[in-house]
Motif scaffolding. Structure first.
Motif, mmCIF file in Angstrom:
data_model
loop_
_atom_site.group_PDB
_atom_site.id
_atom_site.type_symbol
_atom_site.label_atom_id
_atom_site.label_comp_id
_atom_site.label_asym_id
_atom_site.label_seq_id
_atom_site.Cartn_x
_atom_site.Cartn_y
_atom_site.Cartn_z
ATOM 1 N N GLN A 58 0.663 -1.146 -0.094
ATOM 2 C CA GLN A 58 -0.105 -0.084 0.068
ATOM 3 C C GLN A 58 1.015 1.361 -0.112
ATOM 4 N N THR A 59 2.156 1.178 0.390
ATOM 5 C CA THR A 59 2.929 2.241 0.531
ATOM 6 C C THR A 59 3.832 2.542 -0.833
ATOM 7 N N LEU A 60 4.564 3.548 -1.123
ATOM 8 C CA LEU A 60 5.546 3.670 -2.082
ATOM 9 C C LEU A 60 7.022 3.232 -1.455
ATOM 10 N N ASP A 61 6.850 2.737 -0.416
ATOM 11 C CA ASP A 61 8.072 2.172 0.315
ATOM 12 C C ASP A 61 7.823 0.668 -0.142
ATOM 13 N N ALA A 62 6.739 -0.106 -0.305
ATOM 14 C CA ALA A 62 6.752 -1.377 -0.614
ATOM 15 C C ALA A 62 6.382 -1.745 -2.010
ATOM 16 N N TYR A 63 5.835 -0.802 -2.717
ATOM 17 C CA TYR A 63 5.462 -0.882 -3.951
ATOM 18 C C TYR A 63 6.627 -0.117 -4.778
ATOM 19 N N LYS A 64 7.333 -0.843 -5.461
ATOM 20 C CA LYS A 64 8.598 -0.308 -6.060
ATOM 21 C C LYS A 64 8.489 0.272 -7.439
ATOM 22 N N LEU A 65 8.208 1.813 -7.518
ATOM 23 C CA LEU A 65 8.466 2.352 -8.514
ATOM 24 C C LEU A 65 9.822 2.860 -9.218
ATOM 25 N N PRO A 66 10.109 2.791 -10.274
ATOM 26 C CA PRO A 66 11.273 3.207 -10.903
ATOM 27 C C PRO A 66 11.915 4.671 -10.032
ATOM 28 N N THR A 67 13.067 4.680 -9.987
ATOM 29 C CA THR A 67 13.717 5.891 -9.418
ATOM 30 C C THR A 67 14.713 6.475 -10.703
ATOM 31 N N ILE A 68 15.087 7.540 -10.500
ATOM 32 C CA ILE A 68 16.269 8.129 -11.534
ATOM 33 C C ILE A 68 17.416 7.216 -11.630
ATOM 34 N N ALA A 69 17.532 6.450 -10.622
ATOM 35 C CA ALA A 69 18.826 5.551 -10.718
ATOM 36 C C ALA A 69 18.691 4.229 -11.656
ATOM 37 N N ASP A 70 17.558 4.070 -11.913
ATOM 38 C CA ASP A 70 17.115 2.788 -12.725
ATOM 39 C C ASP A 70 17.017 3.022 -14.026
ATOM 40 N N VAL A 71 17.126 4.112 -14.541
ATOM 41 C CA VAL A 71 16.684 4.695 -16.043
ATOM 42 C C VAL A 71 18.068 4.386 -16.837
ATOM 43 N N PRO A 72 17.659 3.924 -18.096
ATOM 44 C CA PRO A 72 18.772 3.435 -19.017
ATOM 45 C C PRO A 72 19.100 4.523 -20.018
ATOM 46 N N GLU A 73 19.782 4.494 -20.897
ATOM 47 C CA GLU A 73 19.723 5.487 -22.050
ATOM 48 C C GLU A 73 18.485 5.313 -22.850
ATOM 49 N N ILE A 74 17.884 6.080 -23.182
ATOM 50 C CA ILE A 74 16.690 6.012 -24.109
ATOM 51 C C ILE A 74 16.899 6.891 -25.510
ATOM 52 N N VAL A 75 16.868 6.338 -26.385
ATOM 53 C CA VAL A 75 16.818 6.899 -27.588
ATOM 54 C C VAL A 75 15.728 7.059 -28.482
ATOM 55 N N THR A 76 15.094 8.168 -28.826
ATOM 56 C CA THR A 76 13.811 8.340 -29.257
ATOM 57 C C THR A 76 13.798 8.836 -30.590
ATOM 58 N N GLU A 77 13.056 8.071 -31.425
ATOM 59 C CA GLU A 77 13.007 8.649 -32.998
ATOM 60 C C GLU A 77 11.472 8.650 -33.232
ATOM 61 N N LEU A 78 10.944 9.561 -33.787
ATOM 62 C CA LEU A 78 9.602 9.454 -34.333
ATOM 63 C C LEU A 78 9.688 9.858 -35.775
ATOM 64 N N LEU A 79 8.799 9.116 -36.486
ATOM 65 C CA LEU A 79 8.842 9.169 -37.875
ATOM 66 C C LEU A 79 8.423 10.701 -38.402
ATOM 67 N N ASP A 80 7.529 11.202 -37.671
ATOM 68 C CA ASP A 80 6.845 12.656 -38.129
ATOM 69 C C ASP A 80 6.312 12.470 -39.744
ATOM 70 N N ILE A 81 5.591 11.645 -39.940
ATOM 71 C CA ILE A 81 5.089 11.384 -41.144
ATOM 72 C C ILE A 81 3.421 11.645 -41.103
ATOM 73 N N PRO A 82 2.770 12.960 -41.499
ATOM 74 C CA PRO A 82 1.550 13.146 -41.276
ATOM 75 C C PRO A 82 0.629 11.904 -41.850
ATOM 76 N N ASP A 83 -0.491 11.598 -41.294
ATOM 77 C CA ASP A 83 -1.554 10.679 -41.658
ATOM 78 C C ASP A 83 -2.320 11.399 -42.578
ATOM 79 N N PRO A 84 -2.346 11.156 -44.013
ATOM 80 C CA PRO A 84 -3.041 12.045 -45.025
ATOM 81 C C PRO A 84 -4.297 12.060 -44.906
#
Lengths: 148, 752
Positions: free
Chosen positions: B663-689
């Motif tokens: 029930q608490t954020l101690d017992a329920y484990k959310l990711p912290t800043i220390a868990d974050v990998p390198e993230i590479v984002t690529e968006l195609l940016d092609i409008p849906d005609p």
């Protein structure tokens, strides 16, 4: 009646023995920039500085603060971190952001040029459910770079 | 002229038909690529208010005389209240009112899950209300809770009808396969944990009710609350200016709103009802657990001949079946598909939509199964996916409005191509590997949604719409769209949202729909203003309208004339030129979907079972990108939430009582800043005609969908172990490693 020094101003505060610093700041002094997200010291949203040290205000009793100086996000609005967070997009819903900035302000004060690992160590107690962590790292690094 | 049309509406894969009124939507899409403001990175316009702690969230609303509520919740999995005496609580210090199940249909005397609300107390302070709760005299008759989803399906204790789907002949397809793989996958119950808990402040004024609430849909709250009280919808005002996260769980009023509104009416005072973090993790919704028994058959060349799945979903006491079979039905060009989905009714908290409900879970199963198939076929996993590429939607036999998944795969190649180098970096107990998974989801948005734009004598535009920004950056995207259409810099656009009294109807912020729903309406409204400004300027300066346009804050004419916008709008003193716009329909007879692929790199310590995700590349096709900066934040946020789902997050129950142990954020484990990998984002940016005047789809949900499968497939690549259960704890990792070793020993034994 005890006094509380917040952002350089003195306030008379009163309340029952179990009143927390976070409740006093938010409900009695109207300083709602400090957020309460878990209420039991697990998430960091309520972080303020007490004599410069990042402190979880939701589990700090107001009567225990004594004459130490409290700094909240309202006292840090002109800190370069605020602009850096906005420019890096280091916030989404923004509910954790004031606490993040308060924690980060202590970090960059003590370590003007933090490495990524320093940031990850110092900021690991501030949860962000939106997942802004990569941008928080960027924002803090940007402030460190600008200070050069 | 107003045009009445009947059109299809989709939210999170649920299609309905409805009437809408739209103005003509005659605007051509902007050309592909970055425009002056749209398509270029913009810091979010709400950033300073949020970062400075000035933004007023529902949690910050303080009204004179406001009371605070504490709610009596069942501590049992299933129980009946045999005695409920509220008298002592009413006499407690500070208490101003109580609410019983007889007075409020959202309270119950037969609670079916731990945390179901039974009674409520309003007092001057929350501490007083909580203290009064302890004085309530209550007797419980405990009923044995039902907690096993398979058992519930066997007993036919279901929520909703079993969902059956078949195309072709799956049995024949399996008989014709050269290779068949079968596996059982499990996903866990995940808790939303938005940092602002579910909460409302309600106040009655002259028979009108104002609800300040943390919501993803102010108009939905307005309608449901009005119905509850039997009053016209326009007697309810719903306000949500800033919102501290929802992730799907805040689409309805929730019992806290009804409790606050009813106690406010009873006491004549404003009343806040806010869940504590522990209540949040008991009773505010969850992503339900699933058990997926899957099978796939293929020819030697990788052509899928059959896909089959039996899905059991632990829905809980209430809620809905997420479409866990959706990816299996939609992702690949397989002629023979059979799925059945059962929703188990259990004595656990009701589920609620959680960021791509069903598809996160279903993609984990399907995309792991595909990799197990690729391994058995000796085929490259990326190549296997290409060979089963779907050129049209086989569920409804419709063409896609746009689909660029092949291009996503092409853009994934450099990341996928790193795997030799990644594997070579394995050392000691640390094994490294690379995995990928595809993404399919909705995200078209749809009508109805409306916007107003006004331009005043200051030459600034103000966008007004009754939507809400749940943290995704909607307001910024809308401001960019208005700025683009009006030829204004972004800092000359204001935007007001989140108030049903002060703006036109706008759709729900769910299903990756906010920007594609509201954006076209804002553009239409801005174009309406622009047209009027040109008409006024033409008359004022004796020019033809066709030679005039808006650029850089000016009205410019083809012959070189230029007037500041405020010169034209200033003609009316402080009055304004007002435009309105509506969201047009989605393209008829087409399937509008989003696509993508993620490539994960992991390191696994095969001795301890520790897993480190080191890098994730995310390539998504979401049509036109309005704000590349905000979009990259959405991708990172989705992946990080997915990382939690994959490795650490899990609602744990006591197996006997059904009590929630996390029930608490101690017992329920959310990711912290220390868990974050390198993230590479690529968006195609092609409008849906084919989609609206923007060609933009939604992005809130797509990034979380393939993350778990990509990580699990990378773990297989690194170690040869098949992890099939989320979260991938060390225990699950070590189990899978042992299973892989046994398999190797068996192979070695039979070879010897």
């Amino acid at each position: 009646m005890p006094e509380l020094v917040v952002n350089g101003e003195r306030h008379d505060v009163e309340g029952p023995a179990m009143r927390t610093l976070a409740e006093t700041l938010r409900e009695d002094l109207g300083l709602t920039g400090t957020k309460i997200a878990c209420g039991e010291g697990h998430c960091g949203a309520c972080t303020v500085l007490v004599d410069g040290a990042p402190t979880l205000s939701c589990i700090t009793l107001v009567h225990a603060v004594g004459d130490r100086e409290v700094t909240t996000i309202e006292g840090l609005r002109d800190h370069p971190l605020v602009d850096a967070f906005v420019r890096a997009d280091a916030l989404q819903c923004g509910f954790c952001t004031p606490g993040q900035i308060v924690s980060a302000s202590a970090l960059v004060r003590d370590q003007p040029e933090p490495a990524r690992d320093d940031i990850r160590h110092a900021m690991a107690g501030n949860l962000c459910r939106c997942g802004t962590y990569p941008k928080i790292e960027e924002a803090i690094l940007a402030v460190a770079a600008d200070a050069d | 002229m107003a045009r009445l049309i009947r059109t299809e509406k989709e939210v999170e894969g649920k299609y309905t038909e409805q009437w809408i009124v739209v103005e003509e939507d005659s605007l051509d899409q902007w050309p592909e690529g970055p425009q002056t403001t749209v398509g270029r990175p913009a810091a979010r316009v709400t950033g300073p208010a949020r970062a400075r702690g000035e933004a007023e969230y529902t949690a910050d609303v303080q009204l004179p005389g406001m009371l605070h509520t504490a709610v009596l919740r069942s501590p049992h999995g299933h129980a009946r209240v045999t005695r409920l005496e509220l008298g002592p609580a009413l006499e407690a210090p500070g208490v101003r009112g109580v609410l019983t199940p007889e007075e409020c249909e959202h309270l119950t005397s037969e609670p079916g899950y731990p945390g179901e609300p039974v009674a409520a107390v309003a007092a001057d302070t929350f501490a007083q209300a909580e203290a009064a709760l302890a004085r309530i005299d209550v007797d419980w008759e405990i009923v044995e809770p039902r907690l096993d989803p398979d058992d519930a399906v066997r007993r036919e204790e279901l929520i909703g009808e079993p969902q059956r789907y078949e195309r072709g002949d799956a049995d024949r397809g399996l008989a014709e396969a050269d290779v068949v793989v079968e596996a059982e996958y499990r996903t866990q119950t995940v808790l939303h944990n938005a940092l602002e808990t579910h909460q409302s402040v309600c106040v009655w004024e002259g028979g009108r009710l104002t609800v300040y609430t943390s919501t993803q849909f102010i108009w939905g709250v307005r309608a449901e609350v009005a119905e509850h009280f039997g009053i016209p919808e326009d007697r309810v005002r719903v306000v949500c200016r800033y919102m501290g996260g929802g992730f799907g769980a805040k689409t309805t009023p929730g019992e806290y709103t009804y409790i606050a509104a009813q106690l406010a009416r009873k006491t004549g005072r404003p009343v806040r009802c806010a869940l504590t973090r522990r209540e949040e993790n008991l009773a505010s919704g969850n992503r339900h657990a699933t058990i997926q028994r899957l099978v796939a058959g293929a020819r030697e060349d990788g052509t899928l001949t059959a896909l089959g799945g039996e899905f059991t979903m632990a829905v809980g006491w209430d809620g809905f079946q997420s479409s866990t079979a959706g990816p299996m039905q939609m992702l690949y060009a397989c002629d023979n598909v059979r799925t059945v989905e059962y929703g188990a009714k259990l004595n656990t908290g009701p589920n609620a939509a959680f960021r791509a409900p069903g598809f996160v879970e279903g993609t984990f199963g399907l995309e792991c199964l595909l990799d197990e198939l690729a391994a058995k076929l000796g085929l490259d996993p990326l190549e296997l996916r290409r060979r089963n590429y779907a050129d049209s939607d086989l569920v409804d036999d419709r063409p896609f409005s746009s689909k660029n998944l092949l291009e996503c795969y092409r853009r994934a190649e450099p990341h996928w191509g790193r795997r030799d180098e990644v594997r070579a970096r394995s050392e000691g107990p640390w094994r490294r590997g690379v995995g990928l998974a595809s993404q399919i989801w909705y995200g078209a948005g749809g009508p109805p949604s409306y916007a107003w734009v006004r331009v005043g004598s200051d030459g600034r535009a103000h966008v007004i719409t009754g939507g809400q920004d749940i943290g995704t950056g909607t307001t910024t995207a809308l401001a960019q769209i208005a700025a683009e259409e009006l030829g204004l810099p972004l800092d000359r656009v204001e935007i007001s949202i989140g108030d049903s009294d002060r703006g036109p109807y706008a759709s729900i912020s769910a299903g990756s729909s906010t920007t594609p729903s509201l954006g076209p309406a804002v553009r239409a409204a801005a174009a309406d203003v622009a047209r009027q400004i040109v008409e006024v300027a033409a008359q004022r300066h004796d020019l033809e309208e066709r030679v005039l346009s808006l650029r850089d804050g000016n009205v410019v004419s083809a012959d070189g004339g230029s007037w500041g916008l405020e010169e034209i709008t200033g003609l009316f003193d402080d009055a304004q030129i007002i435009g309105k716009g509506s969201r047009g329909p989605n393209p008829t007879g087409m399937r509008v979907l989003t696509f993508g692929v993620q490539v994960a790199e992991v390191a696994v310590d095969v001795e301890t079972g520790e897993i480190r995700v080191e890098r994730i590349a995310a390539i998504h096709d979401i049509g036109r990108v309005i704000n590349p900066l905000g979009a990259s934040s959405q991708v990172e946020g989705g992946i990080i939430q997915g990382l939690g789902h994959t490795l650490s997050e899990q609602r744990l129950l006591d197996p006997e009582s059904g009590a929630v142990l996390t029930q608490t954020l101690d017992a329920y484990k959310l990711p912290t800043i220390a868990d974050v990998p390198e993230i590479v984002t690529e968006l195609l940016d092609i409008p849906d005609p084919h989609l609206t005047n923007l060609g933009a789809k939604g992005l809130g949900e797509p990034p979380i969908i393939p993350t778990a499968a990509a990580i699990a497939n990378a773990i297989r690549d690194a170690t040869g172990a098949d992890v099939r259960s989320l979260p991938i704890t060390r225990e699950e990792m070590l189990r899978a490693l042992e299973e892989a070793r046994e398999r190797e020993r068996a192979v070695a034994g039979s070879a010897g």
